[in-house]
Design an enzyme around this catalytic site. Structure first.
Site, mmCIF file in Angstrom:
data_model
loop_
_atom_site.group_PDB
_atom_site.id
_atom_site.type_symbol
_atom_site.label_atom_id
_atom_site.label_comp_id
_atom_site.label_asym_id
_atom_site.label_seq_id
_atom_site.Cartn_x
_atom_site.Cartn_y
_atom_site.Cartn_z
ATOM 1 N N SER A 60 0.631 -1.425 0.061
ATOM 2 C CA SER A 60 0.062 -0.223 0.285
ATOM 3 C C SER A 60 0.733 1.458 0.235
ATOM 4 O O SER A 60 2.036 1.106 0.351
ATOM 5 C CB SER A 60 -0.864 -0.121 1.370
ATOM 6 O OG SER A 60 -1.837 -1.232 1.420
ATOM 7 N N VAL A 61 -0.100 1.806 -0.653
ATOM 8 C CA VAL A 61 0.928 3.369 -0.994
ATOM 9 C C VAL A 61 0.015 4.611 0.012
ATOM 10 O O VAL A 61 -0.907 4.884 -0.317
ATOM 11 C CB VAL A 61 1.096 4.083 -2.144
ATOM 12 C CG1 VAL A 61 2.230 5.176 -2.146
ATOM 13 C CG2 VAL A 61 1.871 3.090 -2.806
ATOM 14 N N ASP A 173 8.846 -3.483 -14.808
ATOM 15 C CA ASP A 173 7.657 -3.169 -14.656
ATOM 16 C C ASP A 173 7.227 -1.917 -15.423
ATOM 17 O O ASP A 173 7.083 -0.617 -14.656
ATOM 18 C CB ASP A 173 7.673 -3.445 -12.837
ATOM 19 C CG ASP A 173 6.183 -4.009 -13.170
ATOM 20 O OD1 ASP A 173 5.302 -4.222 -14.621
ATOM 21 O OD2 ASP A 173 5.308 -4.094 -11.837
HETATM 22 N N1 ATP Z 1 5.567 8.733 -5.998
HETATM 23 C C1 ATP Z 1 4.455 8.709 -5.545
HETATM 24 N N2 ATP Z 1 3.356 9.846 -5.456
HETATM 25 C C2 ATP Z 1 2.220 9.786 -5.520
HETATM 26 N N3 ATP Z 1 1.346 8.985 -5.345
HETATM 27 C C3 ATP Z 1 2.162 7.985 -5.562
HETATM 28 C C4 ATP Z 1 3.519 7.516 -5.474
HETATM 29 N N4 ATP Z 1 4.132 5.957 -5.827
HETATM 30 C C5 ATP Z 1 2.352 5.949 -5.946
HETATM 31 N N5 ATP Z 1 1.735 6.714 -6.083
HETATM 32 C C6 ATP Z 1 0.295 5.959 -6.465
HETATM 33 O O1 ATP Z 1 -0.054 5.159 -5.763
HETATM 34 C C7 ATP Z 1 -0.292 3.718 -6.582
HETATM 35 C C8 ATP Z 1 0.023 2.663 -6.452
HETATM 36 O O2 ATP Z 1 1.696 2.490 -6.734
HETATM 37 P P1 ATP Z 1 1.880 0.988 -6.530
HETATM 38 O O3 ATP Z 1 3.373 1.622 -7.304
HETATM 39 O O4 ATP Z 1 1.954 0.788 -5.019
HETATM 40 O O5 ATP Z 1 1.330 0.579 -7.899
HETATM 41 P P2 ATP Z 1 1.115 0.051 -9.102
HETATM 42 O O6 ATP Z 1 2.370 1.149 -9.665
HETATM 43 O O7 ATP Z 1 -0.803 0.397 -9.845
HETATM 44 O O8 ATP Z 1 1.467 -1.488 -9.231
HETATM 45 P P3 ATP Z 1 2.669 -2.309 -8.806
HETATM 46 O O9 ATP Z 1 3.074 -2.351 -7.617
HETATM 47 O O10 ATP Z 1 2.629 -3.387 -10.218
HETATM 48 O O11 ATP Z 1 4.037 -1.112 -9.024
HETATM 49 C C9 ATP Z 1 0.207 4.244 -7.935
HETATM 50 O O12 ATP Z 1 -0.390 4.452 -8.945
HETATM 51 C C10 ATP Z 1 -0.004 6.167 -7.707
HETATM 52 O O13 ATP Z 1 -1.679 6.625 -7.809
#
Ligand code: ATP
Ligand code: MG
Length: 391
Positions: A60-61, A173
């Protein structure tokens, strides 16, 4: 020597956990900010759901405010890294020392107990997946100039990772959700190097289960062969998505329309490449340039690695400094998810690989009726067999 004692929790063979203390030499990882778990808990309001901005295959982010008032994207890795703390930090050191205007900056990390958390710069305008391709409401105007700038920026970031950084980094990726936009819509590639921090099998699983098979180069999916050219392939798919404003796969459409690559090749062959360009662009689009970008997308997704250009050549072609050589251009290679294509008693969780088969492209003209014929010409493999052979 700058040697700290570092306390971490090591998972025992029983369900109970035990603590171990190890000495870690931090002398050569000075540039990595190490955050305490408590600090990140405060920054994110105890990882409150209200601050959650996304969820991906890695965890989770959360949006958070650090002590110095800096906004950050705080990624809590869900998989327990099998690496030791030292190896984890060493990888982080490599990633955090890389700086480029088209790469998301990693501020630092938290390694405490079983927690593995990465702290990134916060990007205001979310990802291309949520904005350009999200289909929902967003206020961003993706004019041709903005799109051209995004394509070129992402290419620059990849050239940097592939050719400037030593040893080079393969992203593995590249996809719309990993392209983030800052407040002036400059693109930044996120998650570079992340694959190395997570057991490779989990990376593969998350990529495929998350439905991003549309970006996978065939040789990567079939043979786990990861090279810079697999990033080139994914970039090609992304390029077509940006110009067309459409996702690489749309399960709601009939087979003939479902795969962007199939459609692009069909339109190319029939001399109608212009029809791929996003209709929302209207008059302001530089059609000639947009068509050139589409052709570059097709070159990048060639089945044969040798026919795919390097990222630096791709960048030159995007900038119009090198001609797009179509002489040897063949049908693109394509991998797609079997569960999308047909329900013919195959197990869920299998992927099919289309080796530039002409029948799939023919289906672009004929619609669903040719589906069964197509299916027989595919190599089929399970997710398990894919990730077992990952490196
Ligand atoms: N540095 C950042 N600033 C702002 N939003 C972010 C940032 N990093 C991630 N996010 C948000 O969180 C979401 C989830 O990111 P995450 O990298 O965990 O998953 P993903 O890119 O959708 O899939 P994967 O895990 O396969 O890369 C992103 O699509 C974006 O909307
Ligand atoms: Mg991501």
């Amino acid at each position: 020597m700058n040697c700290f004692s570092f306390l971490f929790w090591k998972k025992g063979s029983s369900s109970a956990t035990q603590s171990s203390e190890v000495d870690i030499d931090f002398s050569d990882i000075e540039n990595v900010i190490r955050y305490s778990y408590k600090e990140l808990k405060v920054a994110t309001g105890e990882f409150s759901p209200a601050n959650k901005i996304g969820e991906g295959g890695f965890g989770s982010v959360y949006k958070g405010k650090l002590r110095n008032d800096t906004l950050a994207a705080i990624k809590v890795l869900s998989a327990e890294s099998r690496q030791g703390v030292k190896e984890f930090l060493t990888e982080i050191k490599v990633i955090s020392s890389i700086e480029h205007e088209n790469l998301v900056k990693l501020y630092g990390c938290c390694v405490e107990g079983n927690h593995r958390i990465l702290v990134y710069e916060y990007l205001e305008n979310n990802s291309l997946a949520q904005t350009l391709l999200g289909g929902g409401h967003n206020s961003i105007q993706f004019s041709w100039d903005v799109r051209r700038n995004i394509c070129i920026g992402v290419a620059r970031g990849l050239v940097f990772l592939h050719d400037v950084v030593q040893p080079h980094i393969i992203h593995r990726d590249i996809k719309a959700s990993n392209i983030l936009l800052d407040k002036s819509l400059q693109p930044k590639i996120s998650d570079f190097g992340l694959a190395k921090l997570i057991p490779a099998n989990l990376t593969h699983i998350s990529t495929l289960v998350a439905g991003t098979a549309g970006y996978l180069a065939p040789e990567y999916a079939i043979r786990s062969q990861v090279t810079r050219k697999s990033d080139v392939y994914s970039f090609g798919v992304l390029l077509l998505e940006i110009v067309s404003g459409k996702c690489n796969t749309n399960r709601r459409l009939p087979l003939g329309e479902r795969y962007l690559l199939v459609k692009a090749w069909y339109l190319y062959e029939s001399g109608e490449m212009e029809s791929l360009v996003d209709i929302f662009l209207d008059e302001e689009v530089n059609v000639e340039e947009a068509i050139r970008f589409c052709k570059i997308g097709l070159l990048c997704t060639q089945d044969s690695l040798q026919l795919r250009p390097s990222m630096s050549t791709v960048l030159d072609m995007l900038l119009g400094e090198t001609d797009v050589n179509e002489e040897k251009m063949a049908k693109p290679g394509l991998i797609f998810d079997i569960t999308e294509g047909r329900e013919r008693g195959k197990q869920k969780g299998k992927a099919e690989v289309e080796n530039a088969s002409s029948s799939l492209v023919d289906s672009g003209r004929q619609g669903d009726s040719s589906l069964s014929g197509i299916a027989d010409s595919f190599a089929t493999m399970t997710f398990t067999s894919i990730y077992d052979r990952s490196n």
